[in-house]
Design a protein around this motif. Structure first.
Motif, PDB file in Angstrom:
ATOM      1  N   PHE A  77      65.593  42.713  53.817  1.00  0.00           N
ATOM      2  CA  PHE A  77      66.042  41.864  52.981  1.00  0.00           C
ATOM      3  C   PHE A  77      64.902  40.765  53.208  1.00  0.00           C
ATOM      4  O   PHE A  77      64.179  39.903  52.045  1.00  0.00           O
ATOM      5  N   LEU A  78      64.571  40.063  54.291  1.00  0.00           N
ATOM      6  CA  LEU A  78      63.579  39.162  54.617  1.00  0.00           C
ATOM      7  C   LEU A  78      62.020  39.413  54.075  1.00  0.00           C
ATOM      8  O   LEU A  78      61.595  38.615  53.456  1.00  0.00           O
ATOM      9  N   LEU A  79      61.720  40.940  54.353  1.00  0.00           N
ATOM     10  CA  LEU A  79      60.393  41.259  53.515  1.00  0.00           C
ATOM     11  C   LEU A  79      60.584  41.133  52.146  1.00  0.00           C
ATOM     12  O   LEU A  79      59.491  40.703  51.595  1.00  0.00           O
ATOM     13  N   LEU A  80      61.501  41.593  51.558  1.00  0.00           N
ATOM     14  CA  LEU A  80      61.660  41.451  50.070  1.00  0.00           C
ATOM     15  C   LEU A  80      61.622  40.103  49.464  1.00  0.00           C
ATOM     16  O   LEU A  80      60.890  39.782  48.602  1.00  0.00           O
ATOM     17  N   ARG A 119      42.902  31.563  39.766  1.00  0.00           N
ATOM     18  CA  ARG A 119      41.768  31.144  40.443  1.00  0.00           C
ATOM     19  C   ARG A 119      42.018  30.829  41.941  1.00  0.00           C
ATOM     20  O   ARG A 119      43.406  30.316  42.151  1.00  0.00           O
ATOM     21  N   VAL A 120      41.466  31.110  42.871  1.00  0.00           N
ATOM     22  CA  VAL A 120      41.688  31.202  44.371  1.00  0.00           C
ATOM     23  C   VAL A 120      41.886  29.628  44.754  1.00  0.00           C
ATOM     24  O   VAL A 120      42.567  29.138  45.408  1.00  0.00           O
ATOM     25  N   ASP A 121      41.057  28.679  44.091  1.00  0.00           N
ATOM     26  CA  ASP A 121      41.125  27.470  44.389  1.00  0.00           C
ATOM     27  C   ASP A 121      42.320  26.751  44.128  1.00  0.00           C
ATOM     28  O   ASP A 121      42.599  25.445  44.322  1.00  0.00           O
ATOM     29  N   SER A 122      43.305  27.347  43.337  1.00  0.00           N
ATOM     30  CA  SER A 122      44.436  26.650  42.866  1.00  0.00           C
ATOM     31  C   SER A 122      45.406  26.797  44.409  1.00  0.00           C
ATOM     32  O   SER A 122      46.431  26.090  44.160  1.00  0.00           O
ATOM     33  N   LEU A 123      44.910  27.383  45.400  1.00  0.00           N
ATOM     34  CA  LEU A 123      45.795  27.479  46.418  1.00  0.00           C
ATOM     35  C   LEU A 123      45.349  26.512  47.602  1.00  0.00           C
ATOM     36  O   LEU A 123      45.551  26.476  48.760  1.00  0.00           O
ATOM     37  N   PHE A 173      59.416  35.546  46.687  1.00  0.00           N
ATOM     38  CA  PHE A 173      59.742  34.424  46.193  1.00  0.00           C
ATOM     39  C   PHE A 173      58.613  33.455  46.951  1.00  0.00           C
ATOM     40  O   PHE A 173      58.656  32.253  46.881  1.00  0.00           O
ATOM     41  N   VAL A 174      57.719  34.022  47.969  1.00  0.00           N
ATOM     42  CA  VAL A 174      56.736  33.326  48.457  1.00  0.00           C
ATOM     43  C   VAL A 174      55.217  33.835  48.002  1.00  0.00           C
ATOM     44  O   VAL A 174      54.451  33.081  47.471  1.00  0.00           O
ATOM     45  N   PHE A 175      55.267  35.303  48.157  1.00  0.00           N
ATOM     46  CA  PHE A 175      53.894  35.786  48.004  1.00  0.00           C
ATOM     47  C   PHE A 175      53.477  36.068  46.475  1.00  0.00           C
ATOM     48  O   PHE A 175      52.355  35.670  46.019  1.00  0.00           O
ATOM     49  N   ALA A 176      54.716  36.313  45.702  1.00  0.00           N
ATOM     50  CA  ALA A 176      54.337  36.627  44.429  1.00  0.00           C
ATOM     51  C   ALA A 176      54.009  35.256  43.708  1.00  0.00           C
ATOM     52  O   ALA A 176      52.903  35.534  42.662  1.00  0.00           O
ATOM     53  N   PRO A 177      54.475  34.306  43.930  1.00  0.00           N
ATOM     54  CA  PRO A 177      54.011  33.214  42.990  1.00  0.00           C
ATOM     55  C   PRO A 177      52.539  32.754  43.637  1.00  0.00           C
ATOM     56  O   PRO A 177      52.017  32.215  42.660  1.00  0.00           O
TER      57      PRO A 177
END
Length: 142
Positions: A53-56, A71-75, A61-65
């Motif tokens: 559950f924690l990986l999913l 663009r990478v500079d948005s991060l 909710f963290v990695f997908a957004p």
């Protein structure tokens, strides 16, 4: 990877090894011994503190957004936060290590790896995917 090997007991695994495998949040079983994760220690054993559950949850909710930006500079803000948290982690880890070294509850760390067999040699290369990903992101951000 062991810390303070001795002849009268089994060697302990490094806590960094657990962090490397993503078991910090969910915990893990090693040699029949259960090591509780952060979520399990805080909230107890529930279905939502399990590894699956924690990986999913983290992926959706963290990695997908974060990977949905064009663009990478948005991060840049996320990157600044991660650097700040890394500095805090290093400071806390250094502080705890210095206190424990002065207290005498741990020995001096090894400066070179122990290469006892072929498997221990190949374990040195577990950081390669991280380094390659960092290089690609750095190269693409220019």
């Amino acid at each position: 990877m062991t810390i303070l090997p001795s002849t009268d007991r089994k060697p302990r695994r490094s806590p960094l090894l657990a962090a490397k495998h993503g078991d910090v949040l969910s915990g893990t079983w090693t040699d029949g011994v259960h090591h509780s994760g952060v979520m399990e220690k805080w909230f107890g054993q529930h279905w939502w503190t399990s590894r699956t559950f924690l990986l999913l949850f983290t992926m959706l909710f963290v990695f997908a957004p974060l990977i949905s930006f064009k663009r990478v500079d948005s991060l840049r803000y996320t990157s600044a936060l991660s650097v700040a948290l890394a500095i805090v982690f290093v400071a806390v880890t250094a502080g705890v290590t210095i206190v424990k070294l002065m207290d005498g509850s741990i020995g001096m760390p090894r400066l070179m790896p122990e290469l006892v067999d072929q498997a221990s040699f190949w374990r040195l290369f577990t950081a390669v995917p991280i380094i390659v990903t960092a290089y690609i992101c750095h190269h693409n951000s220019k």
